[in-house]
Structure formats: structure tokens, C-alpha cells
Design an enzyme around this catalytic site. Structure first.
Site, PDB file in Angstrom:
ATOM      1  N   GLY A   1       0.160  21.864  -5.648  1.00  0.00           N
ATOM      2  CA  GLY A   1      -0.091  22.287  -7.014  1.00  0.00           C
ATOM      3  C   GLY A   1       1.148  22.262  -7.893  1.00  0.00           C
ATOM      4  O   GLY A   1       1.091  22.652  -9.059  1.00  0.00           O
ATOM      5  N   LYS A   2       2.261  21.791  -7.370  1.00  0.00           N
ATOM      6  CA  LYS A   2       3.497  21.727  -8.147  1.00  0.00           C
ATOM      7  C   LYS A   2       3.818  20.304  -8.600  1.00  0.00           C
ATOM      8  O   LYS A   2       4.911  20.047  -9.083  1.00  0.00           O
ATOM      9  CB  LYS A   2       4.670  22.271  -7.314  1.00  0.00           C
ATOM     10  CG  LYS A   2       4.554  23.739  -6.989  1.00  0.00           C
ATOM     11  CD  LYS A   2       5.774  24.227  -6.234  1.00  0.00           C
ATOM     12  CE  LYS A   2       5.659  25.728  -5.960  1.00  0.00           C
ATOM     13  NZ  LYS A   2       6.852  26.243  -5.291  1.00  0.00           N
TER      14      LYS A   2
ATOM     15  N   ILE B   1       1.321  15.559   1.491  1.00  0.00           N
ATOM     16  CA  ILE B   1       2.053  16.796   1.222  1.00  0.00           C
ATOM     17  C   ILE B   1       1.544  17.801   2.247  1.00  0.00           C
ATOM     18  O   ILE B   1       0.400  18.234   2.193  1.00  0.00           O
ATOM     19  CB  ILE B   1       1.826  17.310  -0.220  1.00  0.00           C
ATOM     20  CG1 ILE B   1       2.277  16.283  -1.252  1.00  0.00           C
ATOM     21  CG2 ILE B   1       2.539  18.649  -0.419  1.00  0.00           C
ATOM     22  CD1 ILE B   1       3.767  15.987  -1.268  1.00  0.00           C
TER      23      ILE B   1
ATOM     24  N   TYR C   1       4.411  17.758  -6.812  1.00  0.00           N
ATOM     25  CA  TYR C   1       5.378  17.067  -5.963  1.00  0.00           C
ATOM     26  C   TYR C   1       4.822  15.735  -5.472  1.00  0.00           C
ATOM     27  O   TYR C   1       5.570  14.781  -5.290  1.00  0.00           O
ATOM     28  CB  TYR C   1       5.786  17.937  -4.775  1.00  0.00           C
ATOM     29  CG  TYR C   1       6.726  19.075  -5.117  1.00  0.00           C
ATOM     30  CD1 TYR C   1       7.476  19.086  -6.279  1.00  0.00           C
ATOM     31  CD2 TYR C   1       6.878  20.138  -4.245  1.00  0.00           C
ATOM     32  CE1 TYR C   1       8.342  20.128  -6.565  1.00  0.00           C
ATOM     33  CE2 TYR C   1       7.754  21.182  -4.521  1.00  0.00           C
ATOM     34  CZ  TYR C   1       8.478  21.160  -5.678  1.00  0.00           C
ATOM     35  OH  TYR C   1       9.339  22.189  -5.968  1.00  0.00           O
TER      36      TYR C   1
ATOM     37  N   GLU D   1       0.837  -1.198   0.000  1.00  0.00           N
ATOM     38  CA  GLU D   1       0.000   0.000   0.000  1.00  0.00           C
ATOM     39  C   GLU D   1       0.869   1.245   0.000  1.00  0.00           C
ATOM     40  O   GLU D   1       1.889   1.313   0.683  1.00  0.00           O
ATOM     41  CB  GLU D   1      -0.908   0.002   1.233  1.00  0.00           C
ATOM     42  CG  GLU D   1      -1.837   1.198   1.290  1.00  0.00           C
ATOM     43  CD  GLU D   1      -2.772   1.175   2.492  1.00  0.00           C
ATOM     44  OE1 GLU D   1      -3.595   2.095   2.595  1.00  0.00           O
ATOM     45  OE2 GLU D   1      -2.681   0.261   3.330  1.00  0.00           O
TER      46      GLU D   1
ATOM     47  N   ASN E   1     -11.297  14.101  -1.748  1.00  0.00           N
ATOM     48  CA  ASN E   1      -9.937  14.556  -2.053  1.00  0.00           C
ATOM     49  C   ASN E   1      -9.695  14.424  -3.561  1.00  0.00           C
ATOM     50  O   ASN E   1      -8.899  13.604  -4.003  1.00  0.00           O
ATOM     51  CB  ASN E   1      -8.925  13.738  -1.239  1.00  0.00           C
ATOM     52  CG  ASN E   1      -7.550  14.352  -1.233  1.00  0.00           C
ATOM     53  OD1 ASN E   1      -7.259  15.276  -1.986  1.00  0.00           O
ATOM     54  ND2 ASN E   1      -6.684  13.822  -0.392  1.00  0.00           N
TER      55      ASN E   1
ATOM     56  N   ALA F   1      -6.043  14.466  -4.996  1.00  0.00           N
ATOM     57  CA  ALA F   1      -5.301  13.213  -4.833  1.00  0.00           C
ATOM     58  C   ALA F   1      -5.764  12.181  -5.853  1.00  0.00           C
ATOM     59  O   ALA F   1      -4.940  11.487  -6.467  1.00  0.00           O
ATOM     60  CB  ALA F   1      -5.464  12.672  -3.419  1.00  0.00           C
ATOM     61  N   ILE F   2      -7.057  12.079  -6.053  1.00  0.00           N
ATOM     62  CA  ILE F   2      -7.587  11.113  -7.029  1.00  0.00           C
ATOM     63  C   ILE F   2      -7.013  11.412  -8.409  1.00  0.00           C
ATOM     64  O   ILE F   2      -6.566  10.502  -9.116  1.00  0.00           O
ATOM     65  CB  ILE F   2      -9.135  11.136  -7.044  1.00  0.00           C
ATOM     66  CG1 ILE F   2      -9.669  10.604  -5.699  1.00  0.00           C
ATOM     67  CG2 ILE F   2      -9.687  10.330  -8.205  1.00  0.00           C
ATOM     68  CD1 ILE F   2     -11.153  10.842  -5.482  1.00  0.00           C
TER      69      ILE F   2
ATOM     70  N   TYR G   1      -3.363  10.301  -8.616  1.00  0.00           N
ATOM     71  CA  TYR G   1      -3.227   8.854  -8.754  1.00  0.00           C
ATOM     72  C   TYR G   1      -3.659   8.379 -10.139  1.00  0.00           C
ATOM     73  O   TYR G   1      -3.021   7.499 -10.731  1.00  0.00           O
ATOM     74  CB  TYR G   1      -4.004   8.138  -7.656  1.00  0.00           C
ATOM     75  CG  TYR G   1      -3.527   8.514  -6.267  1.00  0.00           C
ATOM     76  CD1 TYR G   1      -2.166   8.589  -5.961  1.00  0.00           C
ATOM     77  CD2 TYR G   1      -4.425   8.832  -5.259  1.00  0.00           C
ATOM     78  CE1 TYR G   1      -1.724   8.949  -4.704  1.00  0.00           C
ATOM     79  CE2 TYR G   1      -3.992   9.193  -3.995  1.00  0.00           C
ATOM     80  CZ  TYR G   1      -2.645   9.253  -3.720  1.00  0.00           C
ATOM     81  OH  TYR G   1      -2.209   9.611  -2.474  1.00  0.00           O
TER      82      TYR G   1
END
Length: 178
Positions: free
Chosen positions: A103-104, A96, A106, A91, A135, A138-139, A142
Site C-alpha cells: 500500500g506504499k 512484494i 513500492y 517479461e 489480483n 497489481a492490475i 500496472y
């Protein structure tokens, strides 16, 4: 000591020296922890240190500090855990914490480093993660990495005054016979 690096980021072991007031503020900031397991209750410095020690002493966890190379700042953490050495799965977890670096990409860059490590050096065939529906950044990160949604626990968490789904996403190694 740098373990993995890209042009902009370095990943190294998370240590007790990373337990700063800044890191503690990340854990206690609802905006940062809104899509994470952490942050549901207030944390103290002692609890943060205990968490870091537990991660250091866990043979089933690879926990890294994400360092922005240009500033040498600790901007977040990333980990692999829940290893299944027979099925060759693990997993991925990401935080961050530094709002100035959001927004960069990273998060995407650090995930790619650890995914390459999981597939290339640990011989994992599948990396999976859980992410909350509330979120979307994040989705999207990914999905940009190639993760596909495998399942959903409907209305599984409560945040922002509403219930949200918990999504399970995975990525298979492109080079290993699955």
C-alpha cells in the site's frame, strides 16, 4: 551493491544471503502468493536456495532484491526475463513479500526503476507481464504505470475456490520507434 535506486528503494542482485526465514515465509504465505506462480506447493529452504542459484546462473534473467532504504530491509523481488533480443521484448515479474510495506506504492516504484532500465539501458521496446484477475491491486499498479491489457486466457487459473482469468499486459517504450 546497489544497482538501481529511487528516493525510497534500492534494487540489487538477489543473492543466497537473501534466503532467510522471512523470504521463505513469503513463498509459503497464500495471501502473498495468491497472484503469483509461486506458492502452489510448500517450499523448503533448500528449494529457495536452488531457485536463487538458478536465477543467478540464468543469462536470460535479471533478478533483483527490492530494499527499503529507510529500514534496509529486503521487502520483495523484481525481475526481467523471457528476453527476445530480436523483437526487443521482455517479461516483468514482481513480488512484494513484506506485508507491512504494501500500500506504499513500492511495487509501482520498483517497476518504474526496472522499466526505465529495460528501455534505457537494455534497449527493449516492449515490456510485458502476466497478472491474474484475482489480483486487482497489481492490475491497478500496472495500469498506473501505463500498461495496457493485450489479451486474456479465460478461467486459466484456480485460486480462492474459483477460476480466474490470466491477463497479459504490455508497455511500449515511449522513446523508441516501435
Amino acid at each position: 551493491m546497489i544497482f538501481l535506486e529511487s528516493e525510497r528503494l534500492a534494487l540489487r542482485a538477489l543473492t543466497e544471503t537473501d534466503a532467510t526465514d522471512t523470504y521463505l515465509a513469503w513463498i509459503n504465505d497464500p495471501e502473498i502468493t495468491k497472484g503469483l506462480e509461486a506458492g502452489k506447493y510448500p517450499s523448503t529452504m533448500e528449494e529457495l536456495l536452488a531457485y536463487i542459484r538458478a536465477m543467478q546462473n540464468s543469462p536470460g534473467t535479471v533478478m533483483m532484491a527490492i530494499i527499503e532504504k529507510a529500514s534496509q530491509r529486503h521487502i520483495g523481488n523484481i525481475k526481467l526475463h523471457n528476453f527476445d533480443w530480436i523483437a526487443r521484448t521482455c517479461e516483468l515479474g514482481l513480488m512484494i513479500g513484506d506485508k507491512q510495506t504494501r500500500g506504499k506504492r513500492y511495487g509501482q516504484e520498483s517497476c518504474q526503476l526496472l522499466i526505465n532500465y529495460a528501455f534505457g539501458r537494455l534497449n527493449m521496446r516492449k515490456v510485458w507481464l502476466a497478472v491474474y484477475q484475482n489480483n486487482p491491486a497489481a492490475i491497478k499498479t500496472y495500469q498506473n504505470l501505463g500498461f495496457q491489457t493485450e489479451g486474456c486466457l479465460s478461467q486459466h487459473i484456480y485460486a480462492d475456490g474459483a477460476y480466474h482469468d490470466k491477463l497479459f499486459m504490455s508497455l511500449f517504450s515511449p522513446t523508441i520507434n516501435n
